[in-house]
Structure formats: structure tokens, C-alpha cells
Design a protein around this motif. Sequence first.
Motif, PDB file in Angstrom:
ATOM      1  N   PRO A 183      12.419  31.482  33.623  1.00 26.91           N
ATOM      2  CA  PRO A 183      12.303  30.035  33.857  1.00 26.91           C
ATOM      3  C   PRO A 183      12.237  29.676  35.350  1.00 26.91           C
ATOM      4  O   PRO A 183      12.799  28.673  35.774  1.00 26.91           O
ATOM      5  CB  PRO A 183      13.602  29.527  33.232  1.00 26.91           C
ATOM      6  N   ARG A 223      14.958  26.514  38.759  1.00 20.64           N
ATOM      7  CA  ARG A 223      15.205  27.186  37.487  1.00 20.64           C
ATOM      8  C   ARG A 223      15.132  26.122  36.401  1.00 20.64           C
ATOM      9  O   ARG A 223      15.823  25.098  36.466  1.00 20.64           O
ATOM     10  CB  ARG A 223      16.583  27.838  37.476  1.00 20.64           C
ATOM     11  N   ARG A 224      14.261  26.344  35.414  1.00 19.66           N
ATOM     12  CA  ARG A 224      14.143  25.413  34.286  1.00 19.66           C
ATOM     13  C   ARG A 224      15.233  25.702  33.272  1.00 19.66           C
ATOM     14  O   ARG A 224      15.538  26.855  32.980  1.00 19.66           O
ATOM     15  CB  ARG A 224      12.774  25.560  33.616  1.00 19.66           C
ATOM     16  N   ARG A 225      15.788  24.667  32.759  1.00 20.28           N
ATOM     17  CA  ARG A 225      16.755  24.757  31.659  1.00 20.28           C
ATOM     18  C   ARG A 225      16.105  24.096  30.452  1.00 20.28           C
ATOM     19  O   ARG A 225      15.001  23.599  30.527  1.00 20.28           O
ATOM     20  CB  ARG A 225      18.053  24.058  32.040  1.00 20.28           C
ATOM     21  N   GLN A 226      16.805  24.030  29.345  1.00 16.78           N
ATOM     22  CA  GLN A 226      16.216  23.463  28.129  1.00 16.78           C
ATOM     23  C   GLN A 226      15.627  22.078  28.352  1.00 16.78           C
ATOM     24  O   GLN A 226      14.522  21.802  27.932  1.00 16.78           O
ATOM     25  CB  GLN A 226      17.253  23.424  27.014  1.00 16.78           C
ATOM     26  N   SER A 227      16.361  21.195  29.006  1.00 12.13           N
ATOM     27  CA  SER A 227      15.857  19.830  29.169  1.00 12.13           C
ATOM     28  C   SER A 227      15.858  19.363  30.625  1.00 12.13           C
ATOM     29  O   SER A 227      15.677  18.185  30.882  1.00 12.13           O
ATOM     30  CB  SER A 227      16.704  18.869  28.332  1.00 12.13           C
ATOM     31  N   SER A 228      16.036  20.287  31.559  1.00 12.70           N
ATOM     32  CA  SER A 228      16.072  19.879  32.957  1.00 12.70           C
ATOM     33  C   SER A 228      15.673  21.029  33.871  1.00 12.70           C
ATOM     34  O   SER A 228      15.472  22.151  33.416  1.00 12.70           O
ATOM     35  CB  SER A 228      17.485  19.397  33.327  1.00 12.70           C
ATOM     36  N   GLU A 229      15.565  20.712  35.158  1.00 15.20           N
ATOM     37  CA  GLU A 229      15.308  21.724  36.174  1.00 15.20           C
ATOM     38  C   GLU A 229      16.370  21.592  37.253  1.00 15.20           C
ATOM     39  O   GLU A 229      16.823  20.491  37.568  1.00 15.20           O
ATOM     40  CB  GLU A 229      13.934  21.525  36.807  1.00 15.20           C
TER      41      GLU A 229
END
Length: 150
Positions: free
Chosen positions: A71, A89-95
Amino acid sequence: MFKVQAEVGTLEIARSGRITGVIMLRDEDRSFPDDEWNDTPVVVLGWWLEELTRLFSGKASTAQCRFMDGPFAFDATRHGNEIVLQCRRRRQSSEQVVLEGRVPLDAFMWALVASASQVVAACEERGWKSDELNRLKDLVRVAKSEVCGA
């Protein structure tokens, strides 16, 4: 100062022809994504060269450079002769911005071209051939002539 670092000693080729190895952004004491990030440097360096050459030539004000695996990505935004790098770093619903810094654009481009050239040379020394490698060679040639003036 941030630079692109590809570890040519880690390059391997899979049966599929995909070339993998360690690649990262590095500054004095930190690495992004990390010191041993294994990805596809031939593909990734091609993407980055394409994006950052457009930024250098003034055809874009921001370059979005991603890694193939995981990510992780970084944005490079031009401010005069410098670029601001934001490593995300991308997370499920955010960066999340995990690393940020400024670097002279020409120095970053030279480091990118040098790293890509080293990867191309290492692959050729091993006798590896692929469309992705040919594309990277072409992009290095363009960057050297149009961007770096060589």
C-alpha cells in the motif's frame, strides 16, 4: 537528501520473467517503505521515470509514484527547483503520510536515472530480456537526453 536506491545484488528473475529485487527511497537515516522492500524494480523505476520526467519538463506539477506491491506510494510536488516528497501508506479508508522531505529536483532525477541505469546494466549482464526491461531502457535514454542533458 532523498534518493532512489535499487539493490542490484538482490535482483532475481521468476519463471514468468518478472524481475524482483529490493527498491526504496532513502534519506540519511530512513528508508521508505523499508530497507528490504522487495518489489519489481524494472516496472516501478519505469513508472517513476515517466512521472518524474513529466514533472521535470513542466508538463505536470505533481508526480504520483507508486510501488507495485503493498500500500505504498509517494507524491513529488514541484516548488521551483525543488520537489516536496510525501511518502504515503494507504489504509482501508485513509492514507497516512509516513515520511516527508524536500530535495533538489535535478539531484533526485540524477539519482533516479543512475539507479535505473544500474538495474538495466545488471539485468543485461545476467542475459535477462523482457518487454519491461526494454521499456525501462527507453525511458532511461529519454530521461538522460531530455531531462539530464546527457
